[in-house]
Scaffold this motif. Structure first.
Motif, PDB file in Angstrom:
ATOM      1  N   ASP A   1     -34.086 -31.110   9.398  1.00 51.86           N
ATOM      2  CA  ASP A   1     -34.382 -31.630  10.732  1.00 51.86           C
ATOM      3  C   ASP A   1     -33.826 -33.042  10.906  1.00 51.86           C
ATOM      4  N   ASP A   2     -33.920 -33.819   9.829  1.00 52.95           N
ATOM      5  CA  ASP A   2     -33.407 -35.183   9.853  1.00 52.95           C
ATOM      6  C   ASP A   2     -31.899 -35.193  10.083  1.00 52.95           C
ATOM      7  N   PHE A   3     -31.214 -34.258   9.461  1.00 52.85           N
ATOM      8  CA  PHE A   3     -29.763 -34.170   9.618  1.00 52.85           C
ATOM      9  C   PHE A   3     -29.401 -33.781  11.053  1.00 52.85           C
ATOM     10  N   ARG A   4     -30.140 -32.839  11.634  1.00 52.08           N
ATOM     11  CA  ARG A   4     -29.850 -32.419  13.000  1.00 52.08           C
ATOM     12  C   ARG A   4     -30.154 -33.527  14.006  1.00 52.08           C
ATOM     13  N   TYR A   5     -31.114 -34.387  13.675  1.00 54.83           N
ATOM     14  CA  TYR A   5     -31.488 -35.463  14.592  1.00 54.83           C
ATOM     15  C   TYR A   5     -30.367 -36.492  14.726  1.00 54.83           C
ATOM     16  N   GLN A   6     -29.662 -36.755  13.624  1.00 50.92           N
ATOM     17  CA  GLN A   6     -28.556 -37.705  13.665  1.00 50.92           C
ATOM     18  C   GLN A   6     -27.351 -37.076  14.361  1.00 50.92           C
ATOM     19  N   THR A   7     -26.486 -37.907  14.904  1.00 51.67           N
ATOM     20  CA  THR A   7     -25.305 -37.409  15.610  1.00 51.67           C
ATOM     21  C   THR A   7     -24.063 -38.064  15.044  1.00 51.67           C
ATOM     22  N   GLY A   8     -22.908 -37.446  15.333  1.00 52.32           N
ATOM     23  CA  GLY A   8     -21.633 -38.013  14.916  1.00 52.32           C
ATOM     24  C   GLY A   8     -21.182 -37.542  13.544  1.00 52.32           C
ATOM     25  N   PHE A   9     -19.931 -37.742  13.250  1.00 50.25           N
ATOM     26  CA  PHE A   9     -19.353 -37.257  11.999  1.00 50.25           C
ATOM     27  C   PHE A   9     -19.818 -38.065  10.799  1.00 50.25           C
ATOM     28  N   ILE A  10     -20.262 -39.309  11.011  1.00 45.41           N
ATOM     29  CA  ILE A  10     -20.651 -40.157   9.880  1.00 45.41           C
ATOM     30  C   ILE A  10     -21.866 -39.593   9.162  1.00 45.41           C
ATOM     31  N   ARG A  11     -22.701 -38.825   9.860  1.00 46.15           N
ATOM     32  CA  ARG A  11     -23.867 -38.245   9.191  1.00 46.15           C
ATOM     33  C   ARG A  11     -23.464 -37.329   8.045  1.00 46.15           C
ATOM     34  N   TRP A  12     -22.271 -36.715   8.143  1.00 45.50           N
ATOM     35  CA  TRP A  12     -21.791 -35.832   7.081  1.00 45.50           C
ATOM     36  C   TRP A  12     -21.443 -36.617   5.815  1.00 45.50           C
ATOM     37  N   ILE A  13     -21.297 -37.914   5.947  1.00 48.53           N
ATOM     38  CA  ILE A  13     -20.992 -38.766   4.785  1.00 48.53           C
ATOM     39  C   ILE A  13     -22.252 -39.446   4.271  1.00 48.53           C
ATOM     40  N   CYS A  14     -22.954 -40.133   5.162  1.00 52.09           N
ATOM     41  CA  CYS A  14     -24.049 -41.007   4.738  1.00 52.09           C
ATOM     42  C   CYS A  14     -25.286 -40.239   4.295  1.00 52.09           C
ATOM     43  N   ILE A  15     -25.676 -39.229   5.045  1.00 47.78           N
ATOM     44  CA  ILE A  15     -26.920 -38.524   4.707  1.00 47.78           C
ATOM     45  C   ILE A  15     -26.794 -37.782   3.384  1.00 47.78           C
ATOM     46  N   PRO A  16     -25.729 -37.000   3.134  1.00 47.00           N
ATOM     47  CA  PRO A  16     -25.603 -36.394   1.795  1.00 47.00           C
ATOM     48  C   PRO A  16     -25.530 -37.435   0.683  1.00 47.00           C
ATOM     49  N   PHE A  17     -24.851 -38.560   0.941  1.00 45.79           N
ATOM     50  CA  PHE A  17     -24.762 -39.604  -0.080  1.00 45.79           C
ATOM     51  C   PHE A  17     -26.153 -40.100  -0.459  1.00 45.79           C
ATOM     52  N   VAL A  18     -26.986 -40.379   0.540  1.00 41.77           N
ATOM     53  CA  VAL A  18     -28.318 -40.923   0.259  1.00 41.77           C
ATOM     54  C   VAL A  18     -29.198 -39.890  -0.423  1.00 41.77           C
ATOM     55  N   TYR A  19     -29.215 -38.673   0.114  1.00 40.18           N
ATOM     56  CA  TYR A  19     -30.107 -37.646  -0.437  1.00 40.18           C
ATOM     57  C   TYR A  19     -29.716 -37.231  -1.854  1.00 40.18           C
TER      58      TYR A  19
END
Length: 536
Positions: free
Chosen positions: A281-299
């Motif tokens: 749900d957190d991933f879907r809440y974020q927008t833009g292509f940067i989420r594909w980089i930052c969120i996997p990196f953090v998790y």
């Protein structure tokens, strides 16, 4: 020429080299924290000084701080299930600066800059050369991408970092002064627990484990270890009771345990956003292509880096005695303690708050990887800094909608939320009683008499909170209610309307439906008292 030669010669002396290195390190710390401050300011404000309207949890905690300023008490007058440190911090700022919208945004900017400063100080203890700057470079882009939310998670994590740095220097001070440092760490643990009770517990246990490890590693006498444990735990308990004691006394110990200890374990996880599905749900809440980089990196990076480090330490410690293993272990213990506290209800913001020790350990691991590690470190730093530069540029060039509200001027991105705030500003006045969606109370200067904001399904809002809210609405004849349309949630996962039936019956009897805003919220107006005509 003689002066140049003399100056050059003087730099060859070890003490002068150390002094020069210290000056460079202080410049690095200043640059890292200043850069973080500037980047976060440009993300939290639209130039020159319009704060971005937050719809995150920081607005809820800020609203609770405003309720304290109005004379209300946590737990007794409004519902809260974490220790009240964040509420008290916001109340302190509001009392001295005023109920202003820019305060939560500015607080987050200062917290982020301070966190990077503390992390760079820690990096200077275990890293050398350009790698000291790597944790800050990774944080300002990757970690802070989804982490700008000034709540108890950041506040408690920041205090935990300060306590960790105090322990860092424990071997450097005379033995007679070490007990005072242990006591100071205990005080800080009590402050951590007063912001987030779970982090206070895990961080305190983590520091005790570190002291146990240190006692075995240095072959200390058993009484030294037990004395330090008693000092740390005693100072933590005294500090915790000094901050939380008045609320425990006012509420009663049994009732306080019910909300601060039992509720987070039993009822809070019933919300769909606080289960194992929350990262999706957190991933879907974020927008833009940067989420594909930052969120996997953090998790992925944060839990893995702690585990990889522990494995490396277990295998290599005997063969590399010159490495600062004790300080590295303290970094890992602090980071793991912060991560374990949020692991049951993960979100990118919560993981980000637990990631700062991990960024230092990641830099240390990359440094050990030789030339490949340097290449990887350079690539990660460049990508993170590129993201850090892009985000404020994007923020400043977006199409913002501006409003002058009772709590100050603000910039709103979502046109539907802008319309909601604009309409409510036109049809309410500061000091008016209000019940409904939480983020509107502080910006509009509205008074919230009920223990909860707009009720939600699942097991989060307890029957006693619903009953108390109905009584508060009736006593204060609240003119307008702004609610989520819960009737449309029937049949969804985990939904039960048992707790909401009394509220729905009261709503149908005393209020009439007016409209539904494009943002999805319903407006209800009281029927048994004269009301002015509502503006469009």
């Amino acid at each position: 020429m003689g002066e140049v030669i003399s100056a050059t010669t003087s730099l060859d002396h070890p003490s002068q080299i150390a002094s020069t290195s210290g000056i460079q390190f202080r410049w690095l710390v200043a640059v890292a924290s200043s850069l973080t401050f500037a980047i976060c300011y440009l993300r939290e404000f639209v130039l020159p000084y319009a704060p971005v309207m937050s719809w995150n949890d920081q607005m809820l905690f800020a609203s609770d701080g405003a309720r304290i300023v109005a004379g209300q008490m946590p737990y007794r007058d409004y519902f809260q299930f974490v220790t009240p440190g964040a509420d008290l911090l916001y109340a302190f700022l509001f009392r001295h600066l005023g109920l202003l919208l820019w305060i939560p945004n500015a607080l987050m900017v200062c917290v982020a800059a301070t966190a990077v400063l503390l992390m760079t100080l820690a990096a200077g203890k275990v890293l050398r050369g350009s790698f000291i700057a790597l944790p800050a470079a990774l944080t300002v882009g990757f970690v802070l991408f989804g982490g700008l939310d000034a709540t108890h998670h950041w506040f408690s994590g920041l205090v935990a970092l300060i306590a960790m740095l105090v322990l860092f220097r424990l071997p450097e001070v005379p033995e007679g002064s070490q007990d005072w440092r242990i006591a100071l760490v205990g005080v800080l643990c009590g402050v951590v627990a007063s912001f987030t009770q779970s982090k206070g517990a895990t961080v305190t246990v983590g520091f005790l484990i570190y002291l146990l490890w240190q006692s075995f590693d240095e072959k200390q006498k058993a009484n030294v270890f037990w004395r330090r444990c008693m000092l740390l735990c005693g100072a933590a308990l005294v500090t915790f009771l000094a901050i939380n004691g008045p609320y425990i006394a006012a509420l009663g110990l049994k009732e306080w345990i019910k909300w601060v200890i039992i509720f987070p374990f039993r009822y809070y996880p019933t919300l769909p956003a606080q289960t194992w599905r929350s990262p999706l749900d957190d991933f879907r809440y974020q927008t833009g292509f940067i989420r594909w980089i930052c969120i996997p990196f953090v998790y992925l990076t944060i839990p893995l880096v702690y585990l990889v480090f522990l494995r490396v330490m277990h295998r290599r410690r005997r063969f590399e005695p010159d490495e600062p293993w004790n300080q590295l272990l303290l970094l890992a213990i602090t980071g793991l303690a912060l991560f374990i506290a949020v692991a049951p209800c993960l979100s990118v913001m919560r993981v980000s708050c637990a990631s700062l020790p991990g960024m230092v350990l990641l830099a240390w691991l990359l440094n050990r990887w030789g030339s490949r590690g340097r290449v990887a470190a350079g690539a990660l730093a460049a990508l993170s800094l590129a993201i850090a530069i892009y985000l404020p540029i994007r923020n400043q060039t977006m199409q913002w909608h501006y409003l002058d509200l009772p709590a100050g001027r603000t910039a709103i991105l979502d046109p539907n939320r802008y319309e909601l705030y604009r309409w409510m500003a036109d049809n309410t006045h500061p000091g008016q009683m209000y019940f409904g969606v939480g983020p509107l109370a502080l910006p509009l200067g509205l008074q919230t008499p009920a223990p909860i904001s707009a009720p939600i399904p699942y097991e989060y809002d307890r029957p006693e909170h619903i009953a108390a809210s109905i009584a508060a609405i009736e006593t204060n004849r609240v003119p307008l209610l702004l609610l989520k349309p819960h009737r449309y949630l029937a049949g969804t996962w985990g939904y039960t309307d048992d707790h909401l039936r009394p509220f729905q019956a009261y709503l149908d009897q005393h209020y009439r439906y007016i409209k539904t805003f494009p943002a999805g919220f319903e407006l209800w107006q009281r029927t048994d008292s004269p009301q002015p005509d509502l503006k469009r």
